[in-house]
Design a protein around this motif. Structure first.
Motif, PDB file in Angstrom:
ATOM      1  N   GLY A 134       0.752  -1.155  -0.032  1.00  0.00           N
ATOM      2  CA  GLY A 134      -0.056   0.040   0.033  1.00  0.00           C
ATOM      3  C   GLY A 134       0.760   1.252  -0.054  1.00  0.00           C
ATOM      4  N   PHE A 135       0.245   2.223   0.150  1.00  0.00           N
ATOM      5  CA  PHE A 135       0.790   3.540   0.115  1.00  0.00           C
ATOM      6  C   PHE A 135       0.513   4.453   1.371  1.00  0.00           C
ATOM      7  CE2 PHE A 135       0.014   8.062  -1.334  1.00  0.00           C
ATOM      8  CZ  PHE A 135       1.179   8.425  -1.222  1.00  0.00           C
ATOM      9  N   LEU A 136      -0.707   4.806   1.508  1.00  0.00           N
ATOM     10  CA  LEU A 136      -1.018   5.793   2.780  1.00  0.00           C
ATOM     11  C   LEU A 136      -1.632   4.968   3.824  1.00  0.00           C
ATOM     12  CD1 LEU A 136      -2.971   8.763   0.778  1.00  0.00           C
ATOM     13  CD2 LEU A 136      -0.600   8.588   1.895  1.00  0.00           C
ATOM     14  N   TRP A 137      -1.832   3.741   3.561  1.00  0.00           N
ATOM     15  CA  TRP A 137      -2.283   2.808   4.993  1.00  0.00           C
ATOM     16  C   TRP A 137      -1.209   2.006   5.318  1.00  0.00           C
ATOM     17  CZ3 TRP A 137      -2.314  -2.251   6.084  1.00  0.00           C
ATOM     18  CH2 TRP A 137      -2.887  -2.606   7.286  1.00  0.00           C
ATOM     19  N   VAL A 138      -0.939   2.132   6.488  1.00  0.00           N
ATOM     20  CA  VAL A 138       0.490   1.525   7.066  1.00  0.00           C
ATOM     21  C   VAL A 138       0.193   0.470   8.221  1.00  0.00           C
ATOM     22  CG1 VAL A 138       2.567   1.834   8.104  1.00  0.00           C
ATOM     23  CG2 VAL A 138       1.468   3.686   6.402  1.00  0.00           C
ATOM     24  N   PRO A 139       0.531  -0.830   8.074  1.00  0.00           N
ATOM     25  CA  PRO A 139       0.133  -1.680   9.262  1.00  0.00           C
ATOM     26  C   PRO A 139       0.636  -0.950  10.515  1.00  0.00           C
ATOM     27  CG  PRO A 139       1.448  -2.886   7.281  1.00  0.00           C
ATOM     28  CD  PRO A 139       1.397  -1.371   7.003  1.00  0.00           C
ATOM     29  N   ILE A 140      -0.189  -1.416  11.382  1.00  0.00           N
ATOM     30  CA  ILE A 140      -0.230  -0.814  12.718  1.00  0.00           C
ATOM     31  C   ILE A 140       0.932  -1.156  13.691  1.00  0.00           C
ATOM     32  CG2 ILE A 140      -0.835  -2.664  14.340  1.00  0.00           C
ATOM     33  CD1 ILE A 140      -2.742   0.703  14.040  1.00  0.00           C
ATOM     34  N   LYS A 141       1.823  -2.325  13.151  1.00  0.00           N
ATOM     35  CA  LYS A 141       3.144  -2.435  13.911  1.00  0.00           C
ATOM     36  C   LYS A 141       3.968  -1.433  13.512  1.00  0.00           C
ATOM     37  CE  LYS A 141       5.034  -5.637  10.191  1.00  0.00           C
ATOM     38  NZ  LYS A 141       5.543  -6.932   9.935  1.00  0.00           N
ATOM     39  N   TYR A 142       4.047  -0.728  12.295  1.00  0.00           N
ATOM     40  CA  TYR A 142       5.045   0.267  12.228  1.00  0.00           C
ATOM     41  C   TYR A 142       4.641   1.406  12.925  1.00  0.00           C
ATOM     42  CZ  TYR A 142       6.373  -2.918   8.478  1.00  0.00           C
ATOM     43  OH  TYR A 142       6.815  -3.879   7.979  1.00  0.00           O
ATOM     44  N   PHE A 143       3.410   1.900  13.250  1.00  0.00           N
ATOM     45  CA  PHE A 143       3.097   2.851  14.074  1.00  0.00           C
ATOM     46  C   PHE A 143       3.531   2.640  15.673  1.00  0.00           C
ATOM     47  CE2 PHE A 143      -0.210   3.678  11.001  1.00  0.00           C
ATOM     48  CZ  PHE A 143      -0.226   4.965  10.786  1.00  0.00           C
ATOM     49  N   LYS A 144       3.326   1.424  16.071  1.00  0.00           N
ATOM     50  CA  LYS A 144       3.663   1.049  17.281  1.00  0.00           C
ATOM     51  C   LYS A 144       5.332   1.518  17.465  1.00  0.00           C
ATOM     52  CE  LYS A 144       0.378  -2.267  18.367  1.00  0.00           C
ATOM     53  NZ  LYS A 144      -0.300  -3.460  18.552  1.00  0.00           N
ATOM     54  N   MET A 145       5.918   0.920  16.649  1.00  0.00           N
ATOM     55  CA  MET A 145       7.514   1.204  16.721  1.00  0.00           C
ATOM     56  C   MET A 145       7.868   2.569  17.059  1.00  0.00           C
ATOM     57  SD  MET A 145       9.957   0.206  13.204  1.00  0.00           S
ATOM     58  CE  MET A 145       8.989  -1.351  12.955  1.00  0.00           C
ATOM     59  N   TYR A 146       7.100   3.555  16.438  1.00  0.00           N
ATOM     60  CA  TYR A 146       7.619   4.894  16.498  1.00  0.00           C
ATOM     61  C   TYR A 146       6.768   5.476  17.688  1.00  0.00           C
ATOM     62  CZ  TYR A 146      10.029   4.402  12.316  1.00  0.00           C
ATOM     63  OH  TYR A 146      11.078   3.677  11.505  1.00  0.00           O
ATOM     64  N   PHE A 147       5.520   5.191  18.038  1.00  0.00           N
ATOM     65  CA  PHE A 147       4.755   5.632  19.432  1.00  0.00           C
ATOM     66  C   PHE A 147       5.831   5.132  20.380  1.00  0.00           C
ATOM     67  CE2 PHE A 147       1.362   6.833  16.520  1.00  0.00           C
ATOM     68  CZ  PHE A 147       1.445   8.170  16.852  1.00  0.00           C
ATOM     69  N   LYS A 148       6.220   3.817  20.498  1.00  0.00           N
ATOM     70  CA  LYS A 148       6.862   3.333  21.590  1.00  0.00           C
ATOM     71  C   LYS A 148       8.315   4.033  21.935  1.00  0.00           C
ATOM     72  CE  LYS A 148       8.474  -0.616  20.883  1.00  0.00           C
ATOM     73  NZ  LYS A 148       8.882  -2.056  20.909  1.00  0.00           N
ATOM     74  N   ASN A 149       8.887   4.428  20.947  1.00  0.00           N
ATOM     75  CA  ASN A 149      10.272   5.247  20.879  1.00  0.00           C
ATOM     76  C   ASN A 149       9.906   6.772  21.298  1.00  0.00           C
ATOM     77  OD1 ASN A 149      11.519   3.036  19.793  1.00  0.00           O
ATOM     78  ND2 ASN A 149      11.584   3.641  17.843  1.00  0.00           N
ATOM     79  N   LYS A 150       8.679   7.411  20.937  1.00  0.00           N
ATOM     80  CA  LYS A 150       8.550   8.617  21.607  1.00  0.00           C
ATOM     81  C   LYS A 150       8.087   8.552  23.040  1.00  0.00           C
ATOM     82  CE  LYS A 150       7.463  11.776  18.367  1.00  0.00           C
ATOM     83  NZ  LYS A 150       8.364  13.088  18.421  1.00  0.00           N
ATOM     84  N   ARG A 151       7.648   7.453  23.641  1.00  0.00           N
ATOM     85  CA  ARG A 151       7.479   7.288  25.209  1.00  0.00           C
ATOM     86  C   ARG A 151       8.627   7.196  25.853  1.00  0.00           C
ATOM     87  NH1 ARG A 151       2.740   3.616  25.011  1.00  0.00           N
ATOM     88  NH2 ARG A 151       2.064   4.169  22.806  1.00  0.00           N
ATOM     89  N   ALA A 152       9.734   6.436  25.285  1.00  0.00           N
ATOM     90  CA  ALA A 152      10.764   6.111  25.887  1.00  0.00           C
ATOM     91  C   ALA A 152      11.902   7.137  26.161  1.00  0.00           C
ATOM     92  CB  ALA A 152      11.365   4.849  25.164  1.00  0.00           C
TER      93      ALA A 152
END
Length: 152
Positions: A134-152
């Protein structure tokens, strides 16, 4: 009503893009898409860039035909496809592949997720292997990767 047609067309293009990318670009038109994965080309232009023309022709034809009919729904469908195409160019060619150096240091989790998913797609250089078509829809695991890094 015309705005709704443009928005719905834009949104439906994501599914169309996924299918086209997986079954056509990684299928019978692989010879045009291959150099985008293996970077086996000289200069800035790839055979893959022909897809811009291939996809633009029906969009412009719809807009032209719809304009002859008094700007009916065909025009707005073509406009939705065209806006999606411009979005694709901006995100894929400018942001992800940095053909024009913009947004290089973004910290936006959505944009980083798009970049990571595309990188995962490109780690496969063969026609049959692959993920993240796809292009604009991204699997949720890639979001989690960056939101987890934001909180750490």
């Amino acid at each position: 009503m015309s705005v709704l047609i443009v928005v719905v067309t834009f949104l439906l293009m994501e599914g169309f893009t996924w299918c086209t990318h997986k079954y056509i670009m990684h299928g019978f038109l692989w010879y045009l898409h291959k150099d985008h994965h293996d970077h086996d080309h000289e200069g800035k232009v790839e055979k893959n860039d022909y897809f811009f023309i291939i996809f633009a022709i029906p969009a412009f034809a719809l807009m032209y035909y719809g304009s002859l009919q008094g700007f009916n729904y065909w025009f707005y469908i073509g406009l939705g496809i065209t806006i999606y195409g411009f979005s694709y160019f901006f995100v894929h060619d400018i942001f992800i592949h940095q053909r024009i150096k913009l947004l290089r240091n973004t910290q936006n989790p959505y944009l980083l997720a798009i970049r990571r998913a595309h990188k995962q797609h490109h780690k496969h250089t063969g026609k049959r292997e692959g993920e993240c078509f796809g292009f604009l829809w991204v699997p949720i695991k890639y979001f989690k990767m960056y939101f987890k890094n934001k909180r750490a």
